[in-house]
Enzyme design. Structure first.
Site, PDB file in Angstrom:
ATOM      1  N   HIS A  19      36.549 -87.957 -16.739  1.00 10.09           N
ATOM      2  CA  HIS A  19      36.464 -88.212 -15.296  1.00 10.09           C
ATOM      3  C   HIS A  19      35.673 -87.062 -14.685  1.00 10.09           C
ATOM      4  O   HIS A  19      36.078 -85.903 -14.789  1.00 10.09           O
ATOM      5  CB  HIS A  19      37.855 -88.321 -14.676  1.00 10.09           C
ATOM      6  CG  HIS A  19      38.617 -89.524 -15.134  1.00 10.09           C
ATOM      7  ND1 HIS A  19      39.949 -89.491 -15.470  1.00 10.09           N
ATOM      8  CD2 HIS A  19      38.214 -90.812 -15.327  1.00 10.09           C
ATOM      9  CE1 HIS A  19      40.340 -90.705 -15.837  1.00 10.09           C
ATOM     10  NE2 HIS A  19      39.301 -91.520 -15.762  1.00 10.09           N
ATOM     11  N   GLU A  22      37.239 -84.191 -12.482  1.00 13.34           N
ATOM     12  CA  GLU A  22      38.370 -83.426 -13.005  1.00 13.34           C
ATOM     13  C   GLU A  22      37.778 -82.231 -13.753  1.00 13.34           C
ATOM     14  O   GLU A  22      37.395 -82.324 -14.917  1.00 13.34           O
ATOM     15  CB  GLU A  22      39.243 -84.311 -13.896  1.00 13.34           C
ATOM     16  CG  GLU A  22      39.872 -85.466 -13.106  1.00 13.34           C
ATOM     17  CD  GLU A  22      40.689 -86.422 -13.965  1.00 13.34           C
ATOM     18  OE1 GLU A  22      40.931 -86.119 -15.153  1.00 13.34           O
ATOM     19  OE2 GLU A  22      41.087 -87.475 -13.433  1.00 13.34           O
ATOM     20  N   HIS A 113      42.366 -83.531 -18.876  1.00 11.40           N
ATOM     21  CA  HIS A 113      42.371 -84.213 -17.574  1.00 11.40           C
ATOM     22  C   HIS A 113      43.115 -83.398 -16.530  1.00 11.40           C
ATOM     23  O   HIS A 113      43.964 -82.561 -16.855  1.00 11.40           O
ATOM     24  CB  HIS A 113      43.043 -85.584 -17.701  1.00 11.40           C
ATOM     25  CG  HIS A 113      42.222 -86.604 -18.412  1.00 11.40           C
ATOM     26  ND1 HIS A 113      41.399 -87.489 -17.762  1.00 11.40           N
ATOM     27  CD2 HIS A 113      42.098 -86.863 -19.739  1.00 11.40           C
ATOM     28  CE1 HIS A 113      40.808 -88.271 -18.647  1.00 11.40           C
ATOM     29  NE2 HIS A 113      41.212 -87.903 -19.858  1.00 11.40           N
ATOM     30  N   GLU A 174      47.119 -83.513 -19.543  1.00 12.93           N
ATOM     31  CA  GLU A 174      46.969 -83.810 -18.109  1.00 12.93           C
ATOM     32  C   GLU A 174      47.711 -82.735 -17.328  1.00 12.93           C
ATOM     33  O   GLU A 174      48.919 -82.539 -17.527  1.00 12.93           O
ATOM     34  CB  GLU A 174      47.557 -85.182 -17.805  1.00 12.93           C
ATOM     35  CG  GLU A 174      47.381 -85.665 -16.402  1.00 12.93           C
ATOM     36  CD  GLU A 174      46.202 -86.612 -16.238  1.00 12.93           C
ATOM     37  OE1 GLU A 174      45.564 -86.548 -15.165  1.00 12.93           O
ATOM     38  OE2 GLU A 174      45.933 -87.397 -17.147  1.00 12.93           O
TER      39      GLU A 174
END
Length: 308
Positions: A19, A22, A113, A174
C-alpha cells in the site's frame, strides 16, 4: 513434548509499499537496500518495494488494492489492455517470489503494513504453521514496547488474497496507529525491532538451535461490521468514543459501538467478540467500520531444523 523436524529456511523476502501510503515498510525496505543487507547468518535476505506506482503517487493503490490481488483466480487471469495495474503487478510478484503454492516459492515472505487503528503490532497470517507461530512467540516474548498480537484469517490458500500467501511461509506485520502518508519514529522503530528479532530467530533456527513448543493466543476473523447507512447508502453514524482506540477489547452485547450524527447511541447485539481494525481509514471505501474476531489458543510443537 514431541520434537518436530522442519525443513530449513534458506531465504526470506521482506516487502514494503504494497500500500503506497503506508510508509514504514517503504522506508525500512529502502534502508535495507541502502545497507546492502543480503544475509542473516546462512539465510539469504531480499527486499522488494511492491507497489512503486502507488508509492510514487502517495496513494494506497492506483487502480485496485494490490493486497486483494493474490487469489488463484486473479493470479491466473489473462492480461489485457484493461487489466488493472495492480493485477499485473501481482502476477509479476507471483512470478518473482512464487509461484504461489509451488516448491519454487520463497521460503518466508514478510509484508510490512501500517494501520490507522490502535492495534499495536500484529502478525497476520492464514495457515497455522509452526515457523510462523514460533517466530510470533519469539517476538511476543522479546518485544515490550507495544502490545503484540496475532490475527488468523481462516481462508483456503486458493482464496488467500494478500501478498504473504505467495511464500511457503508468510505473514504480514501490521503496526499502528499511524496516519496514512505519515512516518512516525516510534512505529518505525517497533517494526525494525520486530524484523531484527525475526532475523535473529531465523539465524538461530538455521544454525541448529531447537525451540520449545508452547501455545499462542490468536484472534480469528469472524465477520465485518459496516457503518449504519440511510437508503441512499450514506453513513449515518460514527464509531462511538468507547469503542474508538479499543481494538481487541472484548465487545459484549449492550456495549455502545456507534453514535449517530443526531446523537443517538447504537449498541452492539450478538455474541462476545473482539473488535479490530476499528475505524481504519482505508476501510471506509470497503464499507467496514471494524472486524470482529474470536480469541483462540493454538498449540505448537518443539521444533528443530531438518538437515538434508
Amino acid at each position: 513434548m514431541q520434537r518436530t523436524f522442519v525443513p530449513p529456511i534458506y531465504n526470506v523476502t521482506i516487502c514494503g509499499g504494497t500500500h503506497g501510503n503506508e510508509l514504514t515498510g517503504v522506508y525500512i525496505v529502502r534502508e535495507m537496500q541502502k545497507q546492502k543487507m543480503e544475509k542473516a547468518g546462512s539465510v539469504s535476505v531480499t527486499t522488494v518495494e511492491t507497489n512503486p506506482r502507488a508509492v510514487a503517487a502517495g496513494r494506497r493503490y492506483t487502480e485496485m488494492d494490490l493486497n486483494r490481488c493474490f487469489t488463484d483466480v486473479l493470479l491466473s487471469s489473462p492480461i489485457t489492455e484493461s487489466t488493472p495495474y495492480e493485477v499485473k503487478r501481482a502476477q509479476e510478484l507471483n512470478a518473482q517470489l512464487g509461484p504461489k503454492g509451488s516448491a519454487k516459492a520463497v521460503d518466508l515472505l514478510i509484508d510490512l503494513h501500517n494501520t490507522t487503528s490502535n492495534m499495536g503490532l500484529c502478525f497476520i497470517f492464514y495457515s497455522i504453521d509452526w515457523i510462523t507461530l514460533h517466530i510470533y512467540k519469539y517476538i511476543e516474548n522479546n518485544l515490550n514496547s507495544v502490545p503484540v498480537r496475532a490475527i488468523q484469517l481462516d481462508i483456503p490458500s486458493s482464496e488467500a488474497y494478500s501478498l504473504e500467501s505467495v511464500g511457503k511461509h508468510g505473514f504480514a506485520i501490521e503496526v499502528g496507529p499511524q496516519p496514512s502518508g505519515v512516518l512516525r519514529a516510534d512505529i518505525f522503530n517497533v517494526v525494525k525491532e520486530a524484523l531484527d528479532l525475526t532475523l535473529q530467530w531465523l539465524q538461530k533456527f538455521s544454525s541448529g538451535h531447537s525451540f520449545e513448543g508452547g501455545t499462542v493466543d490468536a484472534y480469528t476473523f469472524v465477520k465485518s461490521v459496516d457503518y449504519p447507512r440511510d437508503s441512499a447508502g450514506k453513513a449515518t453514524a460514527i464509531i462511538h468514543q468507547d469503542l474508538q482506540d479499543n481494538d481487541f477489547k472484548l465487545l459484549r452485547s449492550g456495549d455502545p459501538i456507534f453514535q449517530t450524527f443526531s446523537g443517538d447511541i447504537l449498541k452492539y447485539e450478538g455474541e462476545d467478540l473482539y473488535p479490530f481494525f476499528v475505524n481504519e481509514c482505508a476501510y471506509y471505501e470497503k464499507k467496514i467500520a471494524f472486524h470482529l474476531a474470536q480469541k483462540k489458543t493454538y498449540s505448537f510443537p518443539h521444533i528443530s531444523v531438518k538437515n538434508d
